[in-house]
Design a protein around this motif. Structure first.
Motif, PDB file in Angstrom:
ATOM      1  N   SER A  75       0.585  -0.947  -0.117  1.00 34.59           N
ATOM      2  CA  SER A  75      -0.102   0.057   0.321  1.00 34.59           C
ATOM      3  C   SER A  75       0.688   0.849   0.186  1.00 34.59           C
ATOM      4  O   SER A  75       2.492   0.999   0.327  1.00 34.59           O
ATOM      5  CB  SER A  75      -0.976  -0.009   1.453  1.00 34.59           C
ATOM      6  OG  SER A  75      -0.128   0.364   2.185  1.00 34.59           O
ATOM      7  N   ARG A  76       0.559   1.698  -0.873  1.00 33.25           N
ATOM      8  CA  ARG A  76       0.749   3.453  -0.191  1.00 33.25           C
ATOM      9  C   ARG A  76       1.373   3.913   0.954  1.00 33.25           C
ATOM     10  O   ARG A  76       2.589   4.220   1.384  1.00 33.25           O
ATOM     11  CB  ARG A  76      -0.241   4.499  -0.852  1.00 33.25           C
ATOM     12  CG  ARG A  76       1.107   5.987  -0.719  1.00 33.25           C
ATOM     13  CD  ARG A  76      -0.302   6.850  -1.234  1.00 33.25           C
ATOM     14  NE  ARG A  76      -0.318   8.895  -1.208  1.00 33.25           N
ATOM     15  CZ  ARG A  76       0.647   9.027  -2.691  1.00 33.25           C
ATOM     16  NH1 ARG A  76       0.417   8.417  -3.904  1.00 33.25           N
ATOM     17  NH2 ARG A  76       1.300   9.908  -2.264  1.00 33.25           N
ATOM     18  N   GLU A  77       0.659   4.053   1.832  1.00 33.11           N
ATOM     19  CA  GLU A  77       1.137   3.621   3.650  1.00 33.11           C
ATOM     20  C   GLU A  77       2.416   2.809   3.667  1.00 33.11           C
ATOM     21  O   GLU A  77       3.336   3.550   4.406  1.00 33.11           O
ATOM     22  CB  GLU A  77      -0.129   3.336   3.942  1.00 33.11           C
ATOM     23  CG  GLU A  77       0.294   3.144   5.796  1.00 33.11           C
ATOM     24  CD  GLU A  77      -0.960   2.862   6.584  1.00 33.11           C
ATOM     25  OE1 GLU A  77      -0.392   2.329   7.013  1.00 33.11           O
ATOM     26  OE2 GLU A  77      -1.811   4.222   6.911  1.00 33.11           O
ATOM     27  N   GLN A  78       2.209   1.620   3.161  1.00 35.47           N
ATOM     28  CA  GLN A  78       3.479   0.902   3.486  1.00 35.47           C
ATOM     29  C   GLN A  78       4.748   1.284   2.996  1.00 35.47           C
ATOM     30  O   GLN A  78       6.080   1.163   3.444  1.00 35.47           O
ATOM     31  CB  GLN A  78       3.077  -0.810   3.222  1.00 35.47           C
ATOM     32  CG  GLN A  78       2.658  -1.437   4.524  1.00 35.47           C
ATOM     33  CD  GLN A  78       1.611  -2.682   3.750  1.00 35.47           C
ATOM     34  OE1 GLN A  78       1.791  -3.066   2.071  1.00 35.47           O
ATOM     35  NE2 GLN A  78       1.921  -3.502   3.917  1.00 35.47           N
ATOM     36  N   ARG A 103      10.118  16.567   2.277  1.00 36.33           N
ATOM     37  CA  ARG A 103       9.933  15.986   1.455  1.00 36.33           C
ATOM     38  C   ARG A 103       9.494  14.834   0.996  1.00 36.33           C
ATOM     39  O   ARG A 103       7.688  14.901   0.680  1.00 36.33           O
ATOM     40  CB  ARG A 103      11.454  15.768   0.723  1.00 36.33           C
ATOM     41  CG  ARG A 103      11.342  16.990   0.423  1.00 36.33           C
ATOM     42  CD  ARG A 103      12.919  17.018  -0.507  1.00 36.33           C
ATOM     43  NE  ARG A 103      12.274  17.235  -1.847  1.00 36.33           N
ATOM     44  CZ  ARG A 103      13.137  16.074  -2.426  1.00 36.33           C
ATOM     45  NH1 ARG A 103      14.348  16.005  -2.582  1.00 36.33           N
ATOM     46  NH2 ARG A 103      12.520  16.448  -4.356  1.00 36.33           N
ATOM     47  N   LEU A 104       9.643  13.881   1.791  1.00 33.83           N
ATOM     48  CA  LEU A 104       9.071  12.299   1.640  1.00 33.83           C
ATOM     49  C   LEU A 104       6.952  12.705   2.597  1.00 33.83           C
ATOM     50  O   LEU A 104       6.245  12.470   1.722  1.00 33.83           O
ATOM     51  CB  LEU A 104       8.783  11.561   2.806  1.00 33.83           C
ATOM     52  CG  LEU A 104       8.636  10.537   3.458  1.00 33.83           C
ATOM     53  CD1 LEU A 104       8.240   9.056   1.464  1.00 33.83           C
ATOM     54  CD2 LEU A 104       9.498   8.792   3.948  1.00 33.83           C
ATOM     55  N   ASP A 105       7.004  13.821   3.524  1.00 30.06           N
ATOM     56  CA  ASP A 105       5.792  14.101   3.923  1.00 30.06           C
ATOM     57  C   ASP A 105       4.512  14.797   2.747  1.00 30.06           C
ATOM     58  O   ASP A 105       3.563  14.708   2.743  1.00 30.06           O
ATOM     59  CB  ASP A 105       5.785  14.764   5.014  1.00 30.06           C
ATOM     60  CG  ASP A 105       6.612  13.953   6.341  1.00 30.06           C
ATOM     61  OD1 ASP A 105       6.084  13.053   6.397  1.00 30.06           O
ATOM     62  OD2 ASP A 105       6.995  14.808   7.406  1.00 30.06           O
ATOM     63  N   ASP A 106       5.999  15.818   2.521  1.00 29.77           N
ATOM     64  CA  ASP A 106       4.788  16.199   1.003  1.00 29.77           C
ATOM     65  C   ASP A 106       4.250  15.425   0.159  1.00 29.77           C
ATOM     66  O   ASP A 106       3.448  15.172  -0.366  1.00 29.77           O
ATOM     67  CB  ASP A 106       5.520  17.414   0.374  1.00 29.77           C
ATOM     68  CG  ASP A 106       6.245  18.377   0.985  1.00 29.77           C
ATOM     69  OD1 ASP A 106       5.504  18.999   2.806  1.00 29.77           O
ATOM     70  OD2 ASP A 106       7.304  19.020   1.338  1.00 29.77           O
ATOM     71  N   TRP A 107       5.063  14.878  -0.571  1.00 31.98           N
ATOM     72  CA  TRP A 107       4.971  13.582  -1.681  1.00 31.98           C
ATOM     73  C   TRP A 107       4.087  12.642  -0.947  1.00 31.98           C
ATOM     74  O   TRP A 107       2.998  12.734  -1.494  1.00 31.98           O
ATOM     75  CB  TRP A 107       6.319  12.568  -1.994  1.00 31.98           C
ATOM     76  CG  TRP A 107       5.621  11.764  -2.746  1.00 31.98           C
ATOM     77  CD1 TRP A 107       6.118  11.583  -4.047  1.00 31.98           C
ATOM     78  CD2 TRP A 107       5.391  10.317  -2.613  1.00 31.98           C
ATOM     79  NE1 TRP A 107       5.209  10.809  -4.511  1.00 31.98           N
ATOM     80  CE2 TRP A 107       4.964   9.893  -3.967  1.00 31.98           C
ATOM     81  CE3 TRP A 107       5.256   9.048  -1.284  1.00 31.98           C
ATOM     82  CZ2 TRP A 107       5.040   8.515  -3.810  1.00 31.98           C
ATOM     83  CZ3 TRP A 107       4.608   8.011  -1.279  1.00 31.98           C
ATOM     84  CH2 TRP A 107       4.122   7.569  -2.782  1.00 31.98           C
ATOM     85  N   ALA A 108       3.385  12.502   0.153  1.00 34.71           N
ATOM     86  CA  ALA A 108       2.951  11.422   0.512  1.00 34.71           C
ATOM     87  C   ALA A 108       1.691  12.485   1.254  1.00 34.71           C
ATOM     88  O   ALA A 108       0.071  11.562   0.695  1.00 34.71           O
ATOM     89  CB  ALA A 108       3.650  11.074   2.763  1.00 34.71           C
ATOM     90  N   ALA A 109       1.549  13.476   0.364  1.00 36.61           N
ATOM     91  CA  ALA A 109       0.064  14.273   1.093  1.00 36.61           C
ATOM     92  C   ALA A 109      -0.285  14.443  -0.006  1.00 36.61           C
ATOM     93  O   ALA A 109      -1.101  15.509  -0.291  1.00 36.61           O
ATOM     94  CB  ALA A 109       0.331  15.514   2.451  1.00 36.61           C
ATOM     95  N   GLY A 110       0.741  14.398  -1.665  1.00 35.44           N
ATOM     96  CA  GLY A 110       0.056  14.873  -2.765  1.00 35.44           C
ATOM     97  C   GLY A 110       0.653  16.333  -2.519  1.00 35.44           C
ATOM     98  O   GLY A 110       0.059  16.508  -3.877  1.00 35.44           O
TER      99      GLY A 110
END
Length: 112
Positions: A75-78, A103-110
């Motif tokens: 999953s995206r979360e994984q 940057r990872l958090d920004d990517w994960a948030a779209g």
């Protein structure tokens, strides 16, 4: 994963573990990518990361290992958790770690 006490200790101490999915399947350490313990390891709260093992021999560098996990249903979360674990386990200074995690958090948030 067979020793609950060890799994608990690894989770409590957040000891980083590296898995190499393609070589794990090729060497028959696991029967298939879908049955790879990386998913159970994440569920158990382990700080597991993904790497590659002898890429020319086992069929892929890091990106192919990630692709194999995606194909197996990660999953995206994984995937975000695996990436976060890699930065948390990396031998980098705090400022660089925070920059990568932001940057990872920004990517994960779209946002990227």
């Amino acid at each position: 994963m067979e020793d609950p006490e060890l799994v608990r200790r690894l989770a409590d101490e957040q000891i980083a573990l590296t898995v190499c999915p393609l070589s794990n399947v090729a060497l028959r350490a696991v029967p298939s990518m879908a049955e790879h313990p990386v998913f159970a390891m994440l569920e158990a709260g382990l700080r597991v990361t993904v790497s590659s093992d002898d890429p020319p021999y086992f069929g892929g560098y890091l990106d192919r290992n990630w692709d194999a996990l995606v194909a197996a249903g990660a999953s995206r979360e994984q995937l975000v958790r695996l990436a976060r674990n890699s930065f948390d386990a990396a031998f980098i200074d705090h400022a660089e770690r925070q920059e990568h995690l932001a940057r990872l958090d920004d990517w994960a948030a779209g946002s990227l």
